[in-house]
Design an enzyme around this catalytic site. Structure first.
Site, mmCIF file in Angstrom:
data_model
loop_
_atom_site.group_PDB
_atom_site.id
_atom_site.type_symbol
_atom_site.label_atom_id
_atom_site.label_comp_id
_atom_site.label_asym_id
_atom_site.label_seq_id
_atom_site.Cartn_x
_atom_site.Cartn_y
_atom_site.Cartn_z
ATOM 1 N N GLU A 1 0.847 -1.188 0.000
ATOM 2 C CA GLU A 1 0.000 0.000 0.000
ATOM 3 C C GLU A 1 0.886 1.243 0.000
ATOM 4 O O GLU A 1 0.676 2.168 -0.781
ATOM 5 C CB GLU A 1 -0.886 -0.036 1.238
ATOM 6 C CG GLU A 1 -1.746 1.176 1.433
ATOM 7 C CD GLU A 1 -2.580 1.112 2.710
ATOM 8 O OE1 GLU A 1 -3.357 2.048 2.924
ATOM 9 O OE2 GLU A 1 -2.448 0.142 3.491
ATOM 10 N N HIS A 2 1.857 1.290 0.915
ATOM 11 C CA HIS A 2 2.826 2.384 1.018
ATOM 12 C C HIS A 2 4.222 1.788 0.894
ATOM 13 O O HIS A 2 4.501 0.766 1.509
ATOM 14 C CB HIS A 2 2.753 3.070 2.383
ATOM 15 C CG HIS A 2 1.420 3.665 2.706
ATOM 16 N ND1 HIS A 2 0.436 2.955 3.363
ATOM 17 C CD2 HIS A 2 0.919 4.896 2.491
ATOM 18 C CE1 HIS A 2 -0.614 3.732 3.529
ATOM 19 N NE2 HIS A 2 -0.350 4.924 3.010
ATOM 20 N N ASP B 1 0.129 11.124 3.611
ATOM 21 C CA ASP B 1 -1.179 11.043 4.261
ATOM 22 C C ASP B 1 -1.792 12.414 4.506
ATOM 23 O O ASP B 1 -2.999 12.587 4.405
ATOM 24 C CB ASP B 1 -1.064 10.320 5.613
ATOM 25 C CG ASP B 1 -0.833 8.826 5.458
ATOM 26 O OD1 ASP B 1 -0.956 8.309 4.334
ATOM 27 O OD2 ASP B 1 -0.530 8.184 6.478
ATOM 28 N N GLU C 1 -11.923 -21.341 -25.579
ATOM 29 C CA GLU C 1 -12.900 -21.005 -24.545
ATOM 30 C C GLU C 1 -14.234 -21.721 -24.762
ATOM 31 O O GLU C 1 -15.181 -21.508 -24.019
ATOM 32 C CB GLU C 1 -13.146 -19.497 -24.500
ATOM 33 C CG GLU C 1 -11.982 -18.716 -23.953
ATOM 34 C CD GLU C 1 -12.318 -17.253 -23.692
ATOM 35 O OE1 GLU C 1 -11.782 -16.720 -22.713
ATOM 36 O OE2 GLU C 1 -13.127 -16.656 -24.445
ATOM 37 N N HIS D 1 -18.478 -17.046 -31.049
ATOM 38 C CA HIS D 1 -17.515 -15.951 -31.135
ATOM 39 C C HIS D 1 -16.606 -16.144 -32.347
ATOM 40 O O HIS D 1 -16.307 -15.194 -33.075
ATOM 41 C CB HIS D 1 -16.671 -15.879 -29.861
ATOM 42 C CG HIS D 1 -17.364 -15.266 -28.687
ATOM 43 N ND1 HIS D 1 -18.669 -15.527 -28.358
ATOM 44 C CD2 HIS D 1 -16.911 -14.411 -27.740
ATOM 45 C CE1 HIS D 1 -18.996 -14.860 -27.273
ATOM 46 N NE2 HIS D 1 -17.946 -14.167 -26.863
#
Length: 149
Positions: free
Chosen positions: A46-47, A80, A134, A139
């Protein structure tokens, strides 16, 4: 000052001790900065604070972090409260696929696909192969019917 001394001296030492003992926390020894960069990108913090020579150059090579703080004068608390990086950042390794909250999170985009006949013919085989892999024959048929004309 050692980590142990800092934790003991802080107001919320119990919280910090619990956090440091959790599975998300560790001290990781690496053989060099290249391996350290691999660990950083795999962990997707995160940091992230970078404290090394050429910190900006190493920061430029980080691909997975919520926010990167470069050098001795850029602590996380600066981001912060003052520096402008968002405080809503991806946690638990989610920086591998997500970014911090920004105004872009509140915008909508529309993807427009425009191919020429020649361009479709060029990629038709790839599309059909993937559609078959798939198990989506419709498709593949949507392509083959167009290039068979």
């Amino acid at each position: 000052m050692s980590l142990e001394t800092q934790v003991a001296a802080t107001k919320h030492s119990e919280r910090i001790t619990t956090s440091l003992a959790g599975q998300q926390s560790a001290i990781v020894l690496v053989r060099d900065l290249e391996q350290g960069l691999d660990v950083v990108n795999a962990y997707a913090a995160e940091h992230l604070e970078i404290h090394t020579e050429d910190a900006a150059a190493w920061a430029a090579r980080v691909r997975n972090a919520g926010a990167i703080f470069v050098g001795p004068h850029a602590p996380v608390s600066l981001g912060d409260y003052c520096a402008g990086s968002n405080h809503v950042l991806p946690t638990a390794g989610c920086a591998c696929h997500s970014s911090g909250l920004s105004v872009r999170a509140f915008t909508k985009s529309v993807h427009v696909v425009d191919y020429s006949e020649a361009a479709l013919r060029e990629v038709a085989g790839h599309v059909v192969t993937l559609a078959e892999a798939e198990d989506l024959p419709g498709h593949g048929a949507a392509v083959t019917v167009r290039v068979a004309r």
